[in-house]
Write a protein that holds these residues in place. Structure first.
Motif, PDB file in Angstrom:
ATOM      1  N   ASN A  78       0.818  -1.215   0.000  1.00 33.87           N
ATOM      2  CA  ASN A  78       0.000   0.000   0.000  1.00 33.87           C
ATOM      3  C   ASN A  78       0.851   1.264   0.000  1.00 33.87           C
ATOM      4  OD1 ASN A  78      -2.453  -1.511   0.134  1.00 33.87           O
ATOM      5  ND2 ASN A  78      -2.080  -1.816   2.341  1.00 33.87           N
ATOM      6  N   ASN A  79       2.094   1.154   0.468  1.00 36.93           N
ATOM      7  CA  ASN A  79       3.025   2.274   0.509  1.00 36.93           C
ATOM      8  C   ASN A  79       4.412   1.773   0.120  1.00 36.93           C
ATOM      9  OD1 ASN A  79       1.366   4.562   1.865  1.00 36.93           O
ATOM     10  ND2 ASN A  79       1.049   2.805   3.222  1.00 36.93           N
ATOM     11  N   VAL A  80       5.268   2.693  -0.277  1.00 37.34           N
ATOM     12  CA  VAL A  80       6.642   2.317  -0.639  1.00 37.34           C
ATOM     13  C   VAL A  80       7.356   1.751   0.586  1.00 37.34           C
ATOM     14  CG1 VAL A  80       8.898   3.206  -1.335  1.00 37.34           C
ATOM     15  CG2 VAL A  80       6.843   3.974  -2.533  1.00 37.34           C
ATOM     16  N   GLU A  81       7.976   0.585   0.383  1.00 35.71           N
ATOM     17  CA  GLU A  81       8.743  -0.055   1.446  1.00 35.71           C
ATOM     18  C   GLU A  81      10.205  -0.237   1.059  1.00 35.71           C
ATOM     19  OE1 GLU A  81       6.730  -3.704   2.296  1.00 35.71           O
ATOM     20  OE2 GLU A  81       4.827  -2.704   2.749  1.00 35.71           O
ATOM     21  N   GLY A  82      10.501  -0.047  -0.226  1.00 40.02           N
ATOM     22  CA  GLY A  82      11.880  -0.205  -0.669  1.00 40.02           C
ATOM     23  C   GLY A  82      11.976  -0.190  -2.182  1.00 40.02           C
ATOM     24  N   VAL A  83      13.187  -0.393  -2.684  1.00 41.30           N
ATOM     25  CA  VAL A  83      13.404  -0.455  -4.125  1.00 41.30           C
ATOM     26  C   VAL A  83      14.355  -1.606  -4.443  1.00 41.30           C
ATOM     27  CG1 VAL A  83      13.009   1.997  -4.577  1.00 41.30           C
ATOM     28  CG2 VAL A  83      15.312   1.207  -3.984  1.00 41.30           C
ATOM     29  N   LYS A  84      14.218  -2.136  -5.655  1.00 38.21           N
ATOM     30  CA  LYS A  84      15.163  -3.151  -6.138  1.00 38.21           C
ATOM     31  C   LYS A  84      16.117  -2.450  -7.096  1.00 38.21           C
ATOM     32  CE  LYS A  84      13.786  -7.318  -7.037  1.00 38.21           C
ATOM     33  NZ  LYS A  84      13.146  -8.498  -7.704  1.00 38.21           N
ATOM     34  N   ILE A  85      17.413  -2.553  -6.824  1.00 35.84           N
ATOM     35  CA  ILE A  85      18.434  -1.848  -7.592  1.00 35.84           C
ATOM     36  C   ILE A  85      19.288  -2.848  -8.352  1.00 35.84           C
ATOM     37  CG2 ILE A  85      20.434  -0.304  -7.449  1.00 35.84           C
ATOM     38  CD1 ILE A  85      19.254   0.697  -4.771  1.00 35.84           C
ATOM     39  N   LYS A  86      19.543  -2.543  -9.641  1.00 36.18           N
ATOM     40  CA  LYS A  86      20.373  -3.426 -10.472  1.00 36.18           C
ATOM     41  C   LYS A  86      21.684  -2.732 -10.795  1.00 36.18           C
ATOM     42  CE  LYS A  86      20.516  -5.950 -14.861  1.00 36.18           C
ATOM     43  NZ  LYS A  86      19.763  -6.317 -16.082  1.00 36.18           N
ATOM     44  N   ASN A  87      22.797  -3.425 -10.525  1.00 38.23           N
ATOM     45  CA  ASN A  87      24.116  -2.923 -10.888  1.00 38.23           C
ATOM     46  C   ASN A  87      24.369  -3.219 -12.362  1.00 38.23           C
ATOM     47  OD1 ASN A  87      27.159  -3.142 -11.335  1.00 38.23           O
ATOM     48  ND2 ASN A  87      27.065  -2.250  -9.285  1.00 38.23           N
ATOM     49  N   LEU A  88      24.622  -2.181 -13.154  1.00 38.98           N
ATOM     50  CA  LEU A  88      24.743  -2.325 -14.599  1.00 38.98           C
ATOM     51  C   LEU A  88      26.027  -3.038 -15.020  1.00 38.98           C
ATOM     52  CD1 LEU A  88      23.456   1.207 -15.652  1.00 38.98           C
ATOM     53  CD2 LEU A  88      22.201  -0.953 -15.675  1.00 38.98           C
ATOM     54  N   SER A 106      23.937  -7.815 -10.962  1.00 41.16           N
ATOM     55  CA  SER A 106      23.318  -8.280  -9.719  1.00 41.16           C
ATOM     56  C   SER A 106      22.277  -7.285  -9.225  1.00 41.16           C
ATOM     57  CB  SER A 106      24.392  -8.478  -8.643  1.00 41.16           C
ATOM     58  OG  SER A 106      25.030  -7.240  -8.359  1.00 41.16           O
ATOM     59  N   SER A 107      21.293  -7.783  -8.493  1.00 43.10           N
ATOM     60  CA  SER A 107      20.230  -6.947  -7.943  1.00 43.10           C
ATOM     61  C   SER A 107      20.238  -7.004  -6.436  1.00 43.10           C
ATOM     62  CB  SER A 107      18.859  -7.412  -8.459  1.00 43.10           C
ATOM     63  OG  SER A 107      18.760  -7.246  -9.849  1.00 43.10           O
ATOM     64  N   THR A 108      19.987  -5.862  -5.814  1.00 44.11           N
ATOM     65  CA  THR A 108      19.892  -5.773  -4.358  1.00 44.11           C
ATOM     66  C   THR A 108      18.664  -4.957  -3.993  1.00 44.11           C
ATOM     67  OG1 THR A 108      21.295  -3.797  -4.352  1.00 44.11           O
ATOM     68  CG2 THR A 108      22.397  -5.915  -4.009  1.00 44.11           C
ATOM     69  N   GLU A 109      18.194  -5.137  -2.771  1.00 45.27           N
ATOM     70  CA  GLU A 109      17.053  -4.373  -2.295  1.00 45.27           C
ATOM     71  C   GLU A 109      17.509  -3.355  -1.249  1.00 45.27           C
ATOM     72  OE1 GLU A 109      13.860  -6.850  -0.973  1.00 45.27           O
ATOM     73  OE2 GLU A 109      13.635  -7.856  -2.920  1.00 45.27           O
ATOM     74  N   LEU A 110      16.892  -2.185  -1.307  1.00 45.44           N
ATOM     75  CA  LEU A 110      17.218  -1.120  -0.365  1.00 45.44           C
ATOM     76  C   LEU A 110      15.921  -0.637   0.268  1.00 45.44           C
ATOM     77  CD1 LEU A 110      19.290   0.965   0.804  1.00 45.44           C
ATOM     78  CD2 LEU A 110      18.669   2.431  -1.143  1.00 45.44           C
TER      79      LEU A 110
END
Length: 405
Positions: free
Chosen positions: A212-222, A226-230
């Motif tokens: 229902n609200n922003v809890e984080g983002v998934k970030i991809k290293n170009l 690899s992907s990480t969550e913040l």
């Protein structure tokens, strides 16, 4: 039509408001149609330091000054959204979302641009629930929270620094190698010195997380893939702008693949009597000062177009005499010779006709309206209605014969 104007300006940003000032001052009945608050996106800029005459002022205050100036010249303002247009006739027709229909002799399109969407998962769904595009509007809602900023241009970095006044931490996601930002050097230096700002390099954002609200983002290293969550509670997107020209899709206005409108030095579009000014046109610099300059140019060009239109209607379409509408080329010797001959023949006929000359180099749209492709060409009109077309040659007797028949 009751809703008939000389000039309608679509958009109430700096380009549109400046155009309305010039239109009103020229004694044109002028209407500005804007779907939101007058001033447009400039209203969201908390600090402007590069507009001449104002050392420092907010965007909202500057736009209020623009509007007050326009009001001095009896400009009318309407809060509504233009949804479709018909520019095919001399009177331009505009339809709005509230079901109103307006007409104008000339139209200036100054609808500006809007934030570009990445259209990644979660972005649209959580818009207004942690996803934002305007720091001035929404930064205060993230007091003491963690915020992510996407982008590294002037807007992204400057708005990011503003958000640090409220947020606990601001993390900037940057496409480039470490230390490389797209903003100006001064803003970059200030950002690097800001203790509340952190940077994630060589990366992009893949998804906005949360129910229902922003809890984080998934970030991809170009570089690594690899992907990480913040974890975060807010995401501000500053990844460029797109022109607000979707309503023009069926209008006949020429646009590039992004939706920007090409114009000439008079701000003229490909359609007669229709102009484009400000951030919705193809241009090098998108600033308040350049938008204002566009608006002034477009309005002056529109004023002269309307004057010529009124003169044509009065001298040609409403003429009591039959009219010889001559399309000529001022740079062609034979065309000039024929023009002189036509005048002589008309004098021999005791001025039976009114000769109206049209230089095809400057009146291309008028020539197109009459289907004229080359000079010299003559259309014989009677009270605005076409009677016939003359065979144009340097033959005085032949010409006289055609006019006597």
């Amino acid at each position: 039509m009751n809703n008939a104007y000389d000039l309608i300006v679509i958009g109430g940003g700096p380009a549109g408001l400046t155009a309305s000032i010039y239109g009103g001052r020229a004694k044109l009945k002028t209407l500005v149609i804007n779907k939101g608050t007058m001033g447009g996106l400039v209203n969201t800029t908390r600090e402007i330091v590069n507009y001449p005459g104002y050392g420092q002022i907010s965007g909202e205050a500057l736009m209020k000054d623009f509007k007050k100036h326009a009001e001095l010249f009896d400009v009318e303002f309407l809060r509504d959204e233009v949804i479709s247009t018909d520019f095919s006739q001399q009177d331009k027709i505009i339809h709005t979302k509230k079901g109103k229909i307006y007409s104008a002799k000339a139209v200036i399109i100054g609808c500006g641009s809007e934030p570009r969407l990445l259209n990644i998962p979660g972005e649209i769904r959580l818009r207004g629930s942690g996803v934002a595009y305007c720091a001035t509007c929404d930064a205060e809602f993230f007091e003491g929270e963690d915020v992510v900023v996407v982008g590294s241009g002037d807007q992204a970095i400057e708005e990011g620094m503003y958000i640090t006044k409220f947020a606990r931490k601001v993390t900037v996601i940057v496409l480039h190698d470490e230390g490389t930002l797209d903003c100006n050097k001064l803003s970059a230096e200030r950002a690097f010195q800001n203790e509340k700002m952190e940077f994630v390099w060589n990366s992009t954002i893949e998804e906005v997380l949360g129910q229902n609200n922003v809890e984080g983002v998934k970030i991809k290293n170009l570089k690594t893939g690899s992907s990480t969550e913040l974890a975060c509670q807010g995401v501000f997107f500053f990844v460029g702008m797109v022109p607000s020209t979707r309503f023009l899709k069926e209008s006949g206005i020429e646009m590039d693949k992004r939706g920007y409108i090409p114009v000439n030095e008079l701000m003229e579009t490909n359609l007669e009597g229709v102009y484009a000014a400000g951030d919705n046109r193809i241009k090098y610099l998108r600033q308040i000062v350049s938008a204002a300059g566009d608006g002034a140019t477009a309005a002056v060009a529109a004023e002269r177009y309307i004057e010529e239109l009124n003169a044509f209607n009065r001298n040609v379409l409403q003429s009591e005499k039959k009219v010889l509408l001559l399309f000529f080329n001022a740079l062609d010797t034979e065309s000039l010779e024929f023009s002189t001959l036509l005048e002589e023949v008309n004098q021999d006929l005791s001025g039976l006709y009114k000769v109206v000359k049209v230089d095809m180099a400057t009146k291309k749209n008028l020539a197109k309206n009459y289907g004229i492709e080359k000079a010299s060409s003559v259309v014989l009109l009677d009270k605005g209605q076409e009677v016939k077309r003359l065979v144009c040659s340097i033959d005085k007797e032949n010409l006289k014969s055609q006019l006597n028949s």
